[in-house]
Design a protein around this motif. Structure first.
Motif, mmCIF file in Angstrom:
data_model
loop_
_atom_site.group_PDB
_atom_site.id
_atom_site.type_symbol
_atom_site.label_atom_id
_atom_site.label_comp_id
_atom_site.label_asym_id
_atom_site.label_seq_id
_atom_site.Cartn_x
_atom_site.Cartn_y
_atom_site.Cartn_z
ATOM 1 N N GLU A 23 47.292 -92.765 -33.991
ATOM 2 C CA GLU A 23 48.495 -93.212 -34.699
ATOM 3 C C GLU A 23 48.130 -94.091 -35.891
ATOM 4 O O GLU A 23 48.725 -93.982 -36.963
ATOM 5 C CB GLU A 23 49.437 -93.945 -33.746
ATOM 6 N N GLU A 24 47.144 -94.970 -35.690
ATOM 7 C CA GLU A 24 46.699 -95.845 -36.781
ATOM 8 C C GLU A 24 46.104 -95.016 -37.933
ATOM 9 O O GLU A 24 46.441 -95.233 -39.099
ATOM 10 C CB GLU A 24 45.666 -96.837 -36.259
ATOM 11 N N LEU A 25 45.235 -94.066 -37.599
ATOM 12 C CA LEU A 25 44.612 -93.239 -38.626
ATOM 13 C C LEU A 25 45.620 -92.291 -39.278
ATOM 14 O O LEU A 25 45.545 -92.040 -40.486
ATOM 15 C CB LEU A 25 43.438 -92.468 -38.033
ATOM 16 N N ALA A 26 46.574 -91.795 -38.512
ATOM 17 C CA ALA A 26 47.622 -90.938 -39.075
ATOM 18 C C ALA A 26 48.472 -91.735 -40.057
ATOM 19 O O ALA A 26 48.946 -91.189 -41.060
ATOM 20 C CB ALA A 26 48.484 -90.363 -37.959
ATOM 21 N N GLU A 27 48.645 -93.012 -39.798
ATOM 22 C CA GLU A 27 49.404 -93.862 -40.725
ATOM 23 C C GLU A 27 48.674 -93.986 -42.063
ATOM 24 O O GLU A 27 49.314 -94.028 -43.107
ATOM 25 C CB GLU A 27 49.643 -95.242 -40.096
ATOM 26 N N PHE A 28 47.333 -94.021 -42.033
ATOM 27 C CA PHE A 28 46.564 -94.013 -43.288
ATOM 28 C C PHE A 28 46.912 -92.759 -44.087
ATOM 29 O O PHE A 28 47.106 -92.808 -45.300
ATOM 30 C CB PHE A 28 45.054 -94.037 -43.029
ATOM 31 N N TRP A 29 46.956 -91.618 -43.397
ATOM 32 C CA TRP A 29 47.294 -90.352 -44.049
ATOM 33 C C TRP A 29 48.685 -90.430 -44.673
ATOM 34 O O TRP A 29 48.873 -90.085 -45.836
ATOM 35 C CB TRP A 29 47.207 -89.213 -43.043
ATOM 36 N N LYS A 30 49.648 -90.879 -43.898
ATOM 37 C CA LYS A 30 51.029 -90.944 -44.389
ATOM 38 C C LYS A 30 51.152 -91.895 -45.573
ATOM 39 O O LYS A 30 51.833 -91.592 -46.552
ATOM 40 C CB LYS A 30 51.970 -91.374 -43.267
ATOM 41 N N THR A 31 50.474 -93.023 -45.501
ATOM 42 C CA THR A 31 50.503 -93.985 -46.608
ATOM 43 C C THR A 31 49.847 -93.388 -47.844
ATOM 44 O O THR A 31 50.382 -93.493 -48.941
ATOM 45 C CB THR A 31 49.794 -95.295 -46.199
ATOM 46 N N ASN A 53 38.960 -84.731 -48.827
ATOM 47 C CA ASN A 53 37.605 -85.031 -48.365
ATOM 48 C C ASN A 53 37.652 -85.169 -46.841
ATOM 49 O O ASN A 53 38.713 -85.061 -46.222
ATOM 50 C CB ASN A 53 37.056 -86.287 -49.047
ATOM 51 N N LYS A 54 36.497 -85.398 -46.232
ATOM 52 C CA LYS A 54 36.417 -85.439 -44.770
ATOM 53 C C LYS A 54 37.235 -86.590 -44.182
ATOM 54 O O LYS A 54 37.880 -86.435 -43.146
ATOM 55 C CB LYS A 54 34.957 -85.531 -44.329
ATOM 56 N N GLU A 55 37.227 -87.740 -44.845
ATOM 57 C CA GLU A 55 37.972 -88.898 -44.330
ATOM 58 C C GLU A 55 39.476 -88.600 -44.279
ATOM 59 O O GLU A 55 40.144 -88.878 -43.280
ATOM 60 C CB GLU A 55 37.711 -90.133 -45.199
ATOM 61 N N LEU A 56 39.986 -88.028 -45.347
ATOM 62 C CA LEU A 56 41.405 -87.661 -45.367
ATOM 63 C C LEU A 56 41.691 -86.549 -44.362
ATOM 64 O O LEU A 56 42.733 -86.555 -43.692
ATOM 65 C CB LEU A 56 41.825 -87.207 -46.764
ATOM 66 N N ALA A 57 40.777 -85.605 -44.248
ATOM 67 C CA ALA A 57 40.971 -84.496 -43.314
ATOM 68 C C ALA A 57 41.072 -85.002 -41.876
ATOM 69 O O ALA A 57 41.919 -84.527 -41.108
ATOM 70 C CB ALA A 57 39.834 -83.487 -43.453
ATOM 71 N N VAL A 58 40.247 -85.960 -41.501
ATOM 72 C CA VAL A 58 40.306 -86.529 -40.151
ATOM 73 C C VAL A 58 41.685 -87.140 -39.897
ATOM 74 O O VAL A 58 42.320 -86.885 -38.869
ATOM 75 C CB VAL A 58 39.185 -87.578 -39.937
ATOM 76 N N THR A 111 52.059 -79.002 -51.664
ATOM 77 C CA THR A 111 51.687 -77.838 -52.454
ATOM 78 C C THR A 111 50.504 -78.050 -53.396
ATOM 79 O O THR A 111 49.847 -77.088 -53.770
ATOM 80 C CB THR A 111 52.891 -77.329 -53.272
ATOM 81 N N HIS A 112 50.206 -79.274 -53.773
ATOM 82 C CA HIS A 112 49.085 -79.528 -54.687
ATOM 83 C C HIS A 112 47.792 -79.865 -53.946
ATOM 84 O O HIS A 112 46.782 -80.163 -54.577
ATOM 85 C CB HIS A 112 49.416 -80.658 -55.655
ATOM 86 N N TYR A 113 47.827 -79.828 -52.617
ATOM 87 C CA TYR A 113 46.656 -80.207 -51.829
ATOM 88 C C TYR A 113 46.126 -79.014 -51.054
ATOM 89 O O TYR A 113 46.876 -78.152 -50.623
ATOM 90 C CB TYR A 113 46.996 -81.345 -50.867
ATOM 91 N N ARG A 114 44.804 -79.005 -50.879
ATOM 92 C CA ARG A 114 44.130 -77.942 -50.136
ATOM 93 C C ARG A 114 43.085 -78.570 -49.216
ATOM 94 O O ARG A 114 42.607 -79.669 -49.449
ATOM 95 C CB ARG A 114 43.428 -76.958 -51.075
ATOM 96 N N LEU A 115 42.712 -77.785 -48.217
ATOM 97 C CA LEU A 115 41.696 -78.198 -47.257
ATOM 98 C C LEU A 115 40.759 -77.023 -47.072
ATOM 99 O O LEU A 115 41.172 -75.937 -46.650
ATOM 100 C CB LEU A 115 42.374 -78.579 -45.936
ATOM 101 N N SER A 116 39.496 -77.222 -47.417
ATOM 102 C CA SER A 116 38.517 -76.131 -47.277
ATOM 103 C C SER A 116 38.111 -75.992 -45.812
ATOM 104 O O SER A 116 38.182 -76.947 -45.030
ATOM 105 C CB SER A 116 37.279 -76.402 -48.131
ATOM 106 N N ASP A 117 37.683 -74.788 -45.455
ATOM 107 C CA ASP A 117 37.193 -74.537 -44.094
ATOM 108 C C ASP A 117 36.053 -75.486 -43.748
ATOM 109 O O ASP A 117 36.004 -76.037 -42.652
ATOM 110 C CB ASP A 117 36.662 -73.105 -43.968
ATOM 111 N N THR A 118 35.144 -75.660 -44.683
ATOM 112 C CA THR A 118 33.961 -76.491 -44.450
ATOM 113 C C THR A 118 34.348 -77.918 -44.109
ATOM 114 O O THR A 118 33.846 -78.493 -43.134
ATOM 115 C CB THR A 118 33.043 -76.489 -45.689
ATOM 116 N N VAL A 119 35.244 -78.502 -44.882
ATOM 117 C CA VAL A 119 35.673 -79.885 -44.632
ATOM 118 C C VAL A 119 36.473 -79.964 -43.336
ATOM 119 O O VAL A 119 36.266 -80.862 -42.510
ATOM 120 C CB VAL A 119 36.478 -80.443 -45.828
#
Length: 129
Positions: free
Chosen positions: A100-108, A19-24, A50-58
């Protein structure tokens, strides 16, 4: 639907779209490492997860959001062997700490996302009907 469809789903699950939040958060995690462009961001995600995708729109919605917030800057880069310039994105240095803080959300999130080994599941070893 048949029982075989259920087994097939777990043996070869469909991709999960960000989703957009994860994409950011994902985009910021990448841009903390290096400048990148849209197609590369999409390809990098599917190669690494491999199980994740990101659409152009998002993706482009996330990039526009980050540009509007002045978190990233876009610029054009001429690539040899390519006719037209490529739109590249880089992190605004003033945003490094928040990125860095937001990237940590992604990594977690990705660290907590369990991608089960479906083929090793004892449930799947039950004889199929």
């Amino acid at each position: 639907m048949k029982f075989e469809d259920i087994y097939q789903f777990f043996e070869d699950p469909p991709p999960i779209y960000l989703n957009k939040e994860l994409a950011v958060c994902y985009v910021l995690a990448v841009l903390l490492q290096q400048d990148s462009y849209g197609t590369e961001l999409i390809q990098h995600l599917s190669d690494q997860f491999t199980h994740y995708r990101l659409s152009d729109t998002v993706l482009y919605g996330a990039l526009k959001f980050l540009e509007d917030e002045k978190a990233i800057d876009g610029y054009w880069k001429k690539v040899e062997g390519r006719g037209r310039p490529r739109r590249m994105y880089r992190l605004n240095p003033d945003w490094r700490l928040q990125a860095e803080e937001l990237a940590e959300f992604w990594k977690t999130y990705m660290g907590n996302s369990i991608t089960p080994a479906y083929t090793d599941s004892p449930v799947l070893s039950v004889p199929r009907l």
